[in-house]
Each structure stands twice: as C-alpha cells, then as structure tokens.
Design an enzyme around this catalytic site. Structure first.
Site, PDB file in Angstrom:
ATOM      1  N   LYS A   1       0.772  -1.238  -0.072  1.00  0.00           N
ATOM      2  CA  LYS A   1       0.000   0.058  -0.077  1.00  0.00           C
ATOM      3  C   LYS A   1       0.850   1.341   0.020  1.00  0.00           C
ATOM      4  O   LYS A   1       2.155   1.300   0.575  1.00  0.00           O
ATOM      5  CB  LYS A   1      -0.958  -0.187   1.348  1.00  0.00           C
TER       6      LYS A   1
ATOM      7  N   ASP B   1      -2.117  -1.920   9.678  1.00  0.00           N
ATOM      8  CA  ASP B   1      -2.111  -2.002   8.453  1.00  0.00           C
ATOM      9  C   ASP B   1      -2.780  -3.101   7.748  1.00  0.00           C
ATOM     10  O   ASP B   1      -3.093  -3.382   6.623  1.00  0.00           O
ATOM     11  CB  ASP B   1      -0.805  -1.665   7.654  1.00  0.00           C
TER      12      ASP B   1
END
Length: 314
Positions: free
Chosen positions: A17, A145
C-alpha cells in the site's frame, strides 16, 4: 478430500500500500497516535503459499533481500497463523513460503500484507470458515495496516489506521516507487515527529497536531472520485514526511529529483523510506522510472487501486 488432507498449497496474493494522505494526532498517554489516512493498494504483491504441517514455520524468497527477516515467533505471518490457530482451535500447523516484492521496512505494509495473506491462506487450508468480519477483527489485533491489506482498493483509515471505510476511486493511478536501500523504524519516525512539533510549537507553518481527531481532507476524496491525477497530486500530504526527511535527509533530495524528472508530486509513503511519485499516466510513469533508474535509484512502476488479499487458483 479437504485441502488440509492433501499436499496442495493454498496460494494467496496480497498487495502493498501507499498512503496518499496522512494526518497524525498528538501522542496519546499510551504512546500511540490517532491518524487519518487515505490508503491505496498497489500492484506490488506478496505471494504466500501455505502447506499443511505439524508446526508453524515460515521461509522467504523474492525480489528483495530477505536475509535479515526473522522466521521465529516475532514474524508477523507466524503471529497471524498462531492467532488464527488459537482462535479456531486448530491443532495442526502450516508451512508458509512467502515470495516478497514489497520493500522491507519501507512504509508500504509488506509485513502487513504477509499477515493478511496468511490469515486468508490458513482459513482456507484449515477450513476454519471465519467470516469476513472475524478475519478483520483478527487482522486488527496484528497491526494497524493488516485490515487494509485484507480489503485492498482505496480506503480511509482512522483510529490507529485500522478503522476502515471504503473510498471511491475511479480509473487507475500510476505510481513510480523509489525504493531506498535502507529502512526506517516506524516508532522512530513518530518520535521524531513529536520532537519536531515541540521544537516548532507556536511558529508559523509549524507541524502542529490537528485540533480534535485527525481527518482526511475533502480535496483528497474529490480527486480520487474524479480519477484526476493532477488534483490528487495537489492533495498529497503526509505529516510524517518532515520527520522521515530529518532522519534521512537523502529522502528530500530524492523527492526533488523525481519531481524534476517529471513526477506530478512525490510523497514519503507512511513512515518511509519508500517515496511514491504520482505520474500523469502509464507512459509518463515509465519515462519517470527510466529517469530515476538512470540516476541509480531503484524504481518500480505500479498502479492502483488493486484488490486485497485473495486466493489464486491454478
């Protein structure tokens, strides 16, 4: 015959990401910070293969140097497998083989992608049949995350980054990721931000914490909805960037280099040190990748948004 009774591996792919936007609240009494971030999953992947075994173990390969990665209980993929086994009462183990492409300690969530992929792979291998919500709850226990690596796409993260709400993004955005040959400690970057805020307190343009809970600014969401890289370039922001650059001044020089070479904008992703450069399209991204490579910067072209952790067949 179930998967667990065969020698067939479950193969799960999960994305890295980038943080398109990141606002960081003041340090809390427990030492953590609330954040508001816009995540985008990009086409740089971790591939996890899981085989049935008597114990839980992990090994690594891939395009990045994995020689320093731990393979004991401190590894996030091992933690994910053990957490799922304990939660579901699974008596057996799993042999995990992870092919890594996401930079290590680069602010792109590679370890989180490993954990998310491991949860999905072990859920299938052990036939624990956990719901999406149950897997998400386990992911949140593993790290801020990890839930996003499960869902992928584009999302807003609040709290510690693990409270997710989807964000509409049309089209595809093209990124060139400049990969540093060193890592940055996430806790060290947050500590440096705290120091910077104390030093800059009361000064014009200081990096002060937001009043109240941090939020993602409306212009970020508007640019994503419009699928407009020019608007998104103007909206990119990361409160941690100044701290990361102070710890590693070469990052500031790298951002300047990429923007001079044609990037619409560059931003430190998360706590760094990976720098994400936004390009105006695929051709511009390839030209930027070539220019950075000519300057002896390790550069990778990726696009987003892409799907979160999913099983691959065949």
């Amino acid at each position: 015959m179930t998967i667990a009774a065969t020698d067939e591996a479950v193969h799960v792919r999960a994305p890295g990401k980038i943080n398109l936007f990141m606002r960081v609240g003041d340090v809390a009494p427990d030492g953590y910070h609330d954040v508001a971030t816009a995540y985008q999953a990009v086409s740089l992947y971790e591939d996890v293969r899981a085989w049935p075994d008597d114990r839980i173990s992990v090994g690594f390969s891939g395009s990045v140097d994995t020689s320093d990665l731990p393979t004991d209980d401190s590894n996030l993929a091992v933690k994910a497998a053990k957490l799922l086994a304990k939660t579901a009462g699974v008596p057996g183990g799993v042999r995990l083989e992870i092919a890594k492409q996401v930079p290590i300690a680069g602010g792109m969530g590679g370890g989180s992608a490993d954990a998310a992929a491991t949860l999905v792979a072990c859920d299938a291998l052990w036939e624990t049949n956990l719901s999406k919500e149950e897997l998400h709850a386990l992911a949140a226990r593993l790290g801020a995350d990890v839930p996003f690596a499960l869902t992928g796409g584009t999302a807003i993260g609040t709290g510690r980054g693990d409270r997710l709400s989807p964000a509409l993004a049309t089209g595809s955005f093209h990124w060139v990721l400049a990969v540093a040959d060193f890592g940055l400690s996430t806790p060290a970057v947050y500590r440096e931000l705290d120091v910077l805020r104390i030093e800059q307190a009361g000064r014009p343009g200081s990096w002060s914490a937001p009043a109240g809970p941090p939020v993602v600014e409306a212009n970020v969401l508007q640019a994503l909805r419009a699928g407009d890289p020019l608007k998104l370039a103007a909206a990119l922001h990361n409160d941690l960037q100044a701290a990361a650059v102070r710890l590693a001044p070469a990052l500031g020089e790298l951002i300047d280099l990429g923007e001079q070479a044609g990037a619409l904008a560059g931003i430190v992703s998360g706590s760094g040190p990976t720098v994400a450069f936004l390009a105006d399209g695929a051709d511009d991204a390839i030209a930027l990748q070539v220019a950075l490579s000519a300057a002896r910067v390790t550069a990778v072209h990726a696009h987003g948004p892409v799907h979160g952790a999913r099983i691959l067949h065949g």
